[in-house]
Write a protein that holds these residues in place. Structure first.
Motif, PDB file in Angstrom:
ATOM      1  N   SER A  79       1.619  -1.345  -5.864  1.00 14.80           N
ATOM      2  CA  SER A  79       2.094   0.053  -4.877  1.00 14.80           C
ATOM      3  C   SER A  79       0.863   0.880  -5.173  1.00 14.80           C
ATOM      4  O   SER A  79       0.567   1.608  -3.927  1.00 14.80           O
ATOM      5  N   GLU A 131       1.271  -7.235   2.063  1.00 17.63           N
ATOM      6  CA  GLU A 131       2.633  -7.108   1.689  1.00 17.63           C
ATOM      7  C   GLU A 131       3.614  -8.204   2.158  1.00 17.63           C
ATOM      8  O   GLU A 131       4.860  -8.292   1.995  1.00 17.63           O
ATOM      9  N   SER A 134       5.604  -9.515  -0.924  1.00 16.11           N
ATOM     10  CA  SER A 134       5.912  -8.566  -1.734  1.00 16.11           C
ATOM     11  C   SER A 134       7.445  -8.722  -1.293  1.00 16.11           C
ATOM     12  O   SER A 134       7.806  -8.707  -0.298  1.00 16.11           O
ATOM     13  N   GLU A 135       8.430  -8.560  -2.299  1.00 16.15           N
ATOM     14  CA  GLU A 135       9.695  -8.179  -2.092  1.00 16.15           C
ATOM     15  C   GLU A 135      10.056  -6.710  -1.547  1.00 16.15           C
ATOM     16  O   GLU A 135      10.963  -6.739  -0.718  1.00 16.15           O
ATOM     17  N   ILE A 136       9.360  -5.800  -1.755  1.00 11.33           N
ATOM     18  CA  ILE A 136       9.366  -4.634  -1.363  1.00 11.33           C
ATOM     19  C   ILE A 136       8.311  -4.147  -0.401  1.00 11.33           C
ATOM     20  O   ILE A 136       7.330  -4.590  -0.701  1.00 11.33           O
ATOM     21  N   GLU A 137       8.752  -3.577   0.654  1.00 13.06           N
ATOM     22  CA  GLU A 137       7.537  -3.070   1.474  1.00 13.06           C
ATOM     23  C   GLU A 137       7.324  -1.835   1.189  1.00 13.06           C
ATOM     24  O   GLU A 137       7.888  -0.660   1.405  1.00 13.06           O
ATOM     25  N   HIS A 138       6.229  -1.588   0.302  1.00 17.00           N
ATOM     26  CA  HIS A 138       5.611  -0.351  -0.081  1.00 17.00           C
ATOM     27  C   HIS A 138       5.231   0.514   1.007  1.00 17.00           C
ATOM     28  O   HIS A 138       5.323   1.773   1.038  1.00 17.00           O
ATOM     29  N   GLU A 139       4.580  -0.189   1.891  1.00 15.12           N
ATOM     30  CA  GLU A 139       3.643   0.700   3.109  1.00 15.12           C
ATOM     31  C   GLU A 139       4.664   0.297   4.467  1.00 15.12           C
ATOM     32  O   GLU A 139       3.652   0.551   5.260  1.00 15.12           O
ATOM     33  N   THR A 184       7.451   8.287   4.244  1.00 14.22           N
ATOM     34  CA  THR A 184       8.918   8.052   4.405  1.00 14.22           C
ATOM     35  C   THR A 184       9.292   7.703   5.557  1.00 14.22           C
ATOM     36  O   THR A 184       8.419   8.006   6.627  1.00 14.22           O
TER      37      THR A 184
END
Lengths: 218, 252
Positions: A79, A131, A134-139, A184
């Motif tokens: 990230s 991403e 990626s398991e999480i979408e940081h962006e 955010t």
């Protein structure tokens, strides 16, 4: 995960049963070698103090062995890296929009808008691709804001960028993307409202009028 | 003011005197030893005296290289920060014993390994577009540029500087740390004292963004050493912060 004492007793019993045939003294499971390692770890006396080896960090080898952290190369990008990359690209896009001032009165202004648009598109593509696994979408929120800005250029929206107040507002949004550690969902939502307030089109709902724009839409 | 990278840095200072005080060196070393009472002293008569303080992560080295030099070496910038006055006293004593009024060169060098949660490949990629121009501009020289190193020579606050920045893998960091001269002299024995090994472990947990900064001044009066200590430490903090912000594309 917590293992209950009943489970541990059952597992110990199973292991003991499995090893029943191997009754050489060294291999036998004794109560002192029970699976509850924390309680049974040997104590090493050092200058009168007792250290429980279970609480000591594992010894790392300084030889030419494999270093565990380097194996992360095959995984999804970090990230920190993605955030740094987003800041870098958004700063370039912001500077490019500021530089549009020189061409704002030119009839072929659309040509000059291609540079910021292309940087924004490459930022979306980069963050989106990075991403993918990626398991999480940081962006994810950053991508959303960038897509809104990209769409505001489409369907002759670029013409609005002749206006200083529009450029200033977009630059301000891009500067936030170029400085924040995390973007955010609230910021993405506020940006959408802000673009609507400026009478820009942050979401293209109708068919694109420009054939070239359709091709490039990523 | 302490910084997060203090425990991930090695610091070096050296003051070179213009003449060789060869015959005065033993007396100077004896005076140093008597006043500052190190835990141990290693020496090659008339050439090198190494004063060691166990577990304090610092060394003082008095030597003829040729020309006489007093140098200090610490594992951690915090040791340097917290003992600045001591290092001034060491230098004053040596300058007094040798009756030296001017240093040919004084220099302060820091090697900081700023831990990163990125892979080496990711760090290398961030160099292009920040410290270096975009990766595409290098493709006519090299198909896939990687592992860049950037060196910059210049001046800051009246000091000259040589700055090197590069991404460093765990193995590269380990090599850099353990190959530094005198690394084995920080402890009496690696078996009974893990001070040096702990430092090596700390800086090799992750890949690092390495900043190697050398600040120096030529022809400086020995009375100006204290001022140089302050100025070089401030400049070091400023440069490391700027390098980190540039690397991570953060606002300066």
């Amino acid at each position: 995960m917590q293992v209950s004492s009943t489970d541990r007793a059952k597992t110990t019993a199973l292991v003991k049963e499995a090893l029943a045939g191997f009754t050489t003294g060294a291999m036998m499971i004794t109560p002192a070698m029970d699976l509850d390692t924390e309680a049974s770890a040997p104590m090493i006396p050092i200058k009168g103090l007792q250290y429980n080896t279970a609480n000591l960090p594992p010894i790392r080898s300084f030889g030419l062995g494999k270093f565990e952290n380097e194996s992360r190369a095959q995984q999804a990008p970090s990230s920190t890296y993605l955030a740094a990359k987003r800041r870098s690209l958004c700063r370039r896009a912001s500077q490019s929009i500021v530089s549009l001032e020189k061409w704002q009165a030119e009839p072929e202004f659309v040509v000059w808008t291609q540079e910021p648009l292309s940087i924004i598109r490459s930022a979306i593509k980069f963050l989106d691709d990075a991403e993918q696994f990626s398991e999480i979408e940081h962006e994810g929120n950053s991508c959303e804001v960038l897509r809104q800005i990209r769409d505001s250029f489409l369907n002759r929206g670029w013409n609005r960028y002749r206006d200083f107040t529009i450029r200033q507002a977009i630059t301000r949004i891009l500067d936030r993307l170029a400085s924040e550690e995390v973007i955010t969902a609230e910021f993405a939502s506020d940006t959408m409202d802000q673009l609507f307030d400026l009478s820009l089109q942050p979401v293209v709902l109708e068919a694109l009028r420009d054939a070239d724009e359709e091709e490039d839409d990523c | 003011m302490s910084q997060p990278y203090d425990q991930y840095s090695m610091a070096f200072f050296a003051a070179d005197f213009p003449t060789d005080f060869g015959n005065k060196l033993p007396a100077c070393a004896a005076a140093f030893n008597a006043k500052f009472k190190p835990d141990d002293l290693q020496f090659r008569p008339s050439t090198t005296y190494t004063f060691q303080w166990w577990k304090q992560r610092k060394l003082a080295i008095l030597q003829n290289v040729p020309g006489t030099r007093i140098g200090y070496q610490t594992l951690g910038l915090d040791v340097w920060r917290n003992n600045l006055q001591e290092f001034v006293e060491y230098t004053n004593l040596v300058a007094g014993e040798l009756a030296a009024e001017e240093c040919k060169r004084i220099g302060f060098k820091t090697i900081a390994f700023l831990p990163q949660t990125m892979t080496h490949e990711e760090m290398s990629d961030l160099f292009f577009g920040t410290f270096l121009s975009s990766v595409d501009t290098w493709r006519n020289i090299c198909e896939s540029p990687n592992d860049p190193i950037v060196q910059l020579n210049g001046t800051i606050d009246g000091m000259k500087l040589v700055l090197n920045v590069t991404p460093s893998t765990i193995e590269q960091t380990l090599t850099s740390v353990t190959s530094q001269g005198n690394f084995d002299k920080f402890v009496k024995s690696h078996v009974s004292d893990s001070t040096a090994i702990d430092f090596a472990r700390r800086v090799t947990v992750n890949s690092a963004f390495m900043v190697d900064l050398d600040l120096y001044k030529d022809a400086t009066p020995t009375s100006g050493v204290a001022e140089f200590f302050d100025a070089s430490l401030n400049a070091t903090d400023k440069i490391i912060a700027s390098c980190k912000n540039t690397f991570l594309s953060k606002a300066q």
